[in-house]
Every structure is written in C-alpha cells, then in structure tokens.
Write a protein that holds these residues in place. Structure first.
Motif, short mmCIF file in Angstrom:
data_model
loop_
_atom_site.label_atom_id
_atom_site.label_comp_id
_atom_site.label_asym_id
_atom_site.label_seq_id
_atom_site.Cartn_x
_atom_site.Cartn_y
_atom_site.Cartn_z
N ASN A 1 -15.47 -2.34 -0.51
CA ASN A 1 -14.56 -1.25 -0.18
C ASN A 1 -14.88 -0.65 1.20
O ASN A 1 -15.93 -0.89 1.79
N GLU B 1 0.85 -1.18 0.00
CA GLU B 1 0.00 0.00 0.00
C GLU B 1 0.90 1.24 0.00
O GLU B 1 2.13 1.15 -0.02
N ASN B 2 0.27 2.42 0.06
CA ASN B 2 1.02 3.67 0.07
C ASN B 2 0.89 4.31 1.45
O ASN B 2 -0.16 4.86 1.80
N SER B 3 1.95 4.21 2.26
CA SER B 3 1.87 4.68 3.64
C SER B 3 1.72 6.19 3.76
O SER B 3 1.42 6.70 4.85
N ALA C 1 -9.27 5.56 6.17
CA ALA C 1 -7.91 5.14 5.82
C ALA C 1 -7.95 4.48 4.44
O ALA C 1 -7.73 3.27 4.30
N LEU C 2 -8.18 5.29 3.44
CA LEU C 2 -8.40 4.72 2.10
C LEU C 2 -7.13 4.14 1.49
O LEU C 2 -7.21 3.43 0.49
N HIS C 3 -5.97 4.44 2.07
CA HIS C 3 -4.75 3.84 1.53
C HIS C 3 -4.55 2.41 2.03
O HIS C 3 -3.61 1.75 1.60
N ARG C 4 -5.41 1.96 2.95
CA ARG C 4 -5.32 0.59 3.46
C ARG C 4 -6.42 -0.27 2.86
O ARG C 4 -7.55 0.19 2.71
N TYR C 5 -6.09 -1.52 2.56
CA TYR C 5 -7.10 -2.45 2.09
C TYR C 5 -8.18 -2.62 3.15
O TYR C 5 -7.89 -2.55 4.36
N GLY D 1 -0.58 7.86 2.35
CA GLY D 1 -2.01 8.16 2.34
C GLY D 1 -2.54 8.38 0.95
O GLY D 1 -1.79 8.43 -0.02
N PRO D 2 -3.86 8.56 0.86
CA PRO D 2 -4.48 8.76 -0.46
C PRO D 2 -4.14 10.13 -1.02
O PRO D 2 -3.76 11.04 -0.28
N VAL D 3 -4.29 10.29 -2.33
CA VAL D 3 -3.95 11.57 -2.97
C VAL D 3 -5.00 12.64 -2.70
O VAL D 3 -4.78 13.81 -2.97
#
Ligand code: PMP
Length: 349
Positions: A241, A34-36, A46-50, A38-40
């Motif tokens: 999601n 994932e991208n620690s 916590a949308l950067h986490r599955y 965070g989301p853009v």
C-alpha cells in the motif's frame, strides 16, 4: 545453472495481470474505477489512487543501500510474502520437496504445508551449524527444489559459518534461500554481494527487525533478475500500500538512526547475556549475532509462565530440536531489560 529451468511450467507460461497503470501514471486517470473525489477521511497521501505496482522508487532505494541492481529486488508484505511466493514459483504441490535445517524459523515448513510440499529436514549440529556428514542423507532421492538457510538463525541467534553457506550455495542443485532477517545485527556481510556469482541464490531481508518497522509489513527478496521477474508476475498487482511504500522509502534516509539503534541493541544484548550467564538457573547462553539470544534455563517452561504472569513475555522454544529448556529472549529497551533481569531473578530465586 539457469534458475528459470526450476520454475513451474505454469508459472513460466503465466501471462500476468496488466492494468493501464503499467503504461500511464499521470493525466486524468479514469482507467481503474477509483474514486476521483478522494478518500472519505483526510490524509496527505493520494489514498484514492492505487499504489505503484512496480515499486520503482523503493527498489532503486534498497538496491543502492544494499549494493545490487533494482531488477534483483522484490518487495513484499514482509519477507513472509517472499517465502510464500518462492513456493508458488518453484514447488509443484503434491510432488516437490524442500529442505529445512531445524531448529530454525517455522514459517518455511508452514508455507510448505500450505502448498502441499514435502519437507525434508537437515538438522543443525549441537552448536547450530550445518552438518555436512548428514547432507547426502537429507537430500537423497528426488532433488529438493529449495534449501532454506537462516543466518543469523532463529531461534538460536547464531550466524551460520560463511564457508558453509558458500558451500551450500555452490553445491546444492536447487534454489538456496539465505534468510537474512537479522543481518544488520550480524558481524557477517550480506550474501547479496554474491548474487551475480550464484543464479540459484535468493536472499531475503525485512524492515521488521533492525529498521524497527514490523508494523508496516515490508520485506525483500534479492535474486537473479529472471527469478525476480517471475515473482513480480505472481504477486498480487498492488501488494504494497501507499503508506508502506512511502515509509519504507523514507526509512533509507535514516541510516544513522539505524546504526545507532543496532549499536545500542547489541550492547544491551551483551549486557543481558552476561547477566543471564551469571544466574544460577541458567545452564547455558548460546552465542548471538542478532537482537535476541537463546538461554537454556532450569524449568524453562515454568519460568516462561511465571515471567509472563509478572508482565514480561519471552518465547519458550524448549520443544524445538536441540533447544530443550530453551528460552528465546528478545533484547528490549534498556529500561525493559532492567525489568526483565529483575523479574527473571525473582522467578528463578
Ligand atoms: N525470517 C525470520 C528468520 C524471522 O524471524 C522473521 C520474523 N519473525 C521473518 C523472516 C519474517 O519477517 P517479516 O515477515 O516481518 O518480514
């Protein structure tokens, strides 16, 4: 009956996808690419986490609400995902067959066609109930894997008789799916309470109707724990999601609004049905236990087109067996229903 014996051998033997998140949910999470940072875009989740692949919180919530156990609950992207998965679990492409009861929800046959599964029909009676006089003929030959029943039925809106549903579940030698998409509008109790007595029973439900959450895509299957375990194996690991999961869980904290809205829609339905019965162009209004009703209307196809041109879209169902000249009309808000009645009077004057 052991429902696992009906599952395709390759699915029974399937080793499911596993991730480190099956065992660990917290700490410094460097396991899933994932991208620690965070989301853009800014968002409270916590949308950067599955999301949780096991839907643990939601399954507990819906089990408590419907009176069953979490291990009897599958959560999917609409009940359409559950229907699709049932084919994948039980039906060998090119070999197996299922039974549907027209006129009914079209997705059972579409899903069967997608999976190259033969569809046998067991047509409903003229008043849209199960017809035991033709049951033997409809199920003759190789035993069908799944029987799809829909109650309240779409597009006819009526409940199937409870005694008939019980007889079907008790006597059909395969899986019986009772699609309860509209159960919260029905006067009948859900079949979920019967799960412990019938290992071959699968009940499907959805948040798309009475809960008013069609946009989040959340549906359920309720079944024997071993069937649910196999559905969990076959589904995409992260099929729901985070936003859907969060809103679905929250929905069960608003059951007072659910009850109020269901009550209003049923009162509006009865008002619309009474008004429709009085229109000269309406030959019949079928009984409804849902948030829509089937009306038999002179020149239904023309009326459908003229209504749409006047800004009111209903569903023409005249090509469905037993539904000649049928319009399926969803109950709207009180204001929408007033406009529907006005326009319908104009286009049939
Ligand atoms: N079952 C029935 C009888 C339906 O009418 C619908 C939606 N039209 C569905 C299932 C699917 O609902 P969803 O995928 O939104 O849960």
């Amino acid at each position: 009956m052991d429902p696992v014996s009906l599952i395709r051998p390759n699915i029974r033997a399937l080793k499911p996808y596993r991730s480190a998140r099956d065992d660990h949910h917290s700490g410094i999470l460097l396991d899933a690419n994932e991208n620690s940072l965070g989301p853009v875009l800014p968002h409270p989740d916590a949308l950067h986490r599955y999301p949780d692949p096991h839907h643990t919180a939601l399954r507990a919530r819906v089990a408590a609400f419907r009176g069953c156990r979490p291990e009897q609950v599958f959560c999917g992207s609409g009940s359409d995902e559950a229907i699709d998965l049932l084919f994948r679990l039980f039906c060998e492409p090119g070999t197996d067959r299922v039974v549907v009861c027209p006129p009914t929800y079209g997705m059972y046959s579409v899903a069967a066609n997608i999976h190259d599964v033969q569809v046998r029909t067991w047509p409903l009676t003229p008043d849209f109930q199960l017809d035991w006089s033709t049951f033997e003929a409809a199920t003759a030959g190789a035993t069908p894997k799944i029987l799809f029943l829909c109650s309240p039925n779409n597009p006819t809106a009526n409940d199937l008789r409870r005694a008939d549903l019980e007889r079907a579940v008790a006597t059909f030698p395969g899986i019986v799916v009772v699609d309860e998409a509209y159960i919260d509008f029905s006067e009948q109790a859900s079949f979920i309470r019967e799960l412990d007595r019938h290992p071959n029973l699968v009940v499907t439900q959805t948040l798309s109707k009475a809960f008013g959450l069609a946009g989040i895509r959340l549906g359920f299957a309720f079944a024997h724990p071993s069937v649910i375990a196999h559905m969990m194996k076959v589904k995409a690991p992260y099929n729901l999601n985070r936003m859907t999961l969060e809103l679905a869980e929250a929905a069960f904290g608003h059951t007072d609004t659910l009850a109020r809205n269901v009550d209003l829609l049923k009162r509006e339905r009865d008002r619309l049905m009474a008004a429709f019965a009085a229109f000269p162009a309406v030959r019949k209004v079928h009984v409804s236990h849902a948030n829509y009703f089937l009306a038999i209307v002179d020149q239904a196809e023309r009326v459908y087109r003229d209504l749409a041109a006047a800004g009111v879209v209903v569903r023409y169902r005249g090509n469905e067996p037993g539904c000649a000249d049928g319009l399926r009309i969803t109950v709207g808000s009180p204001e929408e229903n007033d406009i529907l009645l006005q326009r319908f009077a104009e286009v049939t004057a």
